[in-house]
Design a protein around this motif. Structure first.
Motif: not given
Length: 228
Positions: A61-62, A155-158, A168-170, A186-193
């Motif tokens: 997914d990168g 998996a976490r990245s700025q 931040v992406f998680l 289940y897969r979870y993806e988060w965007f926090v800004a």
């Protein structure tokens, strides 16, 4: 597409059933939704239902990169952030006020169920006056899932995002048990800004692992638009 506001804080006990979809950022994690086999679902129910964990987020997914929404998707404008979702996603009904946090607003969208009755979802929280940064908010997400469900692989990245001072992406995976007693990954993806105006947004997408890529749930986050 209209949206429905629901405001409620996640209870101290993450096992407790929830009846609303609002939460302060990070507390949203236990309100993304529970998929109920063979029936309609409300994202207001708890999806923190199993202690098992699965493989970490796929490296293919990168990092999250902003881009246009796929053709035919619907734009849902929440003012501070615009979320794009596939056709067929609908707002969750029901609303309640949380006197302790009157300024934070959250919205939830539910997608069509698959053949097993399991449903994807998207939740968005806008906090005009957050009490912690996006990075600390993601720390809280990780800590909550680690403590309550034993998730170890994140998996976490700025990420850089137009309109955000910091983002931040998680991503992670965890199993949930549906009403039939079946354990489903289940897969979870988060965007926090943290936004330039001082507000904060948290957007999460969730779907069964088997459906996540086909439903393009990653693109729900990559197509987010923040208000300038």
């Amino acid at each position: 597409m209209s949206t429905t506001l629901a405001q409620v804080r996640t209870p101290t006990d993450p096992e407790a059933p929830l009846v609303h979809v609002h939460c302060k950022p990070a507390r949203c994690v236990s309100q993304l939704g529970r998929v109920i086999s063979g029936g309609a679902v409300a994202l207001s129910a708890v999806l923190l239902l199993a202690a098992c964990t699965t493989d970490p987020a796929s490296p293919s997914d990168g990092p999250l990169v902003p881009g246009p929404a796929p053709d035919g998707w619907e734009a849902v404008d929440y003012g501070t952030v615009t979320v794009h979702v596939p056709a067929g996603f609908e707002p969750v009904d029901g609303a309640s006020a949380d006197p302790a946090h009157p300024d934070a607003e959250s919205f939830a969208l539910l997608g069509p169920a698959n053949d097993e009755g399991r449903t994807p979802g998207v939740t968005t929280t806008v906090a005009p006056d957050p009490d912690r940064t996006a990075s600390v908010e993601v720390d809280a997400l990780e800590n909550q899932w680690s403590a309550t469900r034993g998730v170890e692989d994140f998996a976490r990245s700025q990420v850089s995002w137009p309109g955000a001072e910091s983002a931040v992406f998680l991503a992670f995976e965890s199993e949930a048990t549906d009403s039939s007693g079946t354990s489903v990954p289940y897969r979870y993806e988060w965007f926090v800004a943290d936004l330039e105006d001082g507000s904060q947004v948290l957007v999460g997408s969730v779907a069964p692992v088997a459906d996540f890529d086909e439903l393009q749930m990653h693109e729900v986050l990559s197509s987010l638009e923040l208000a300038p």
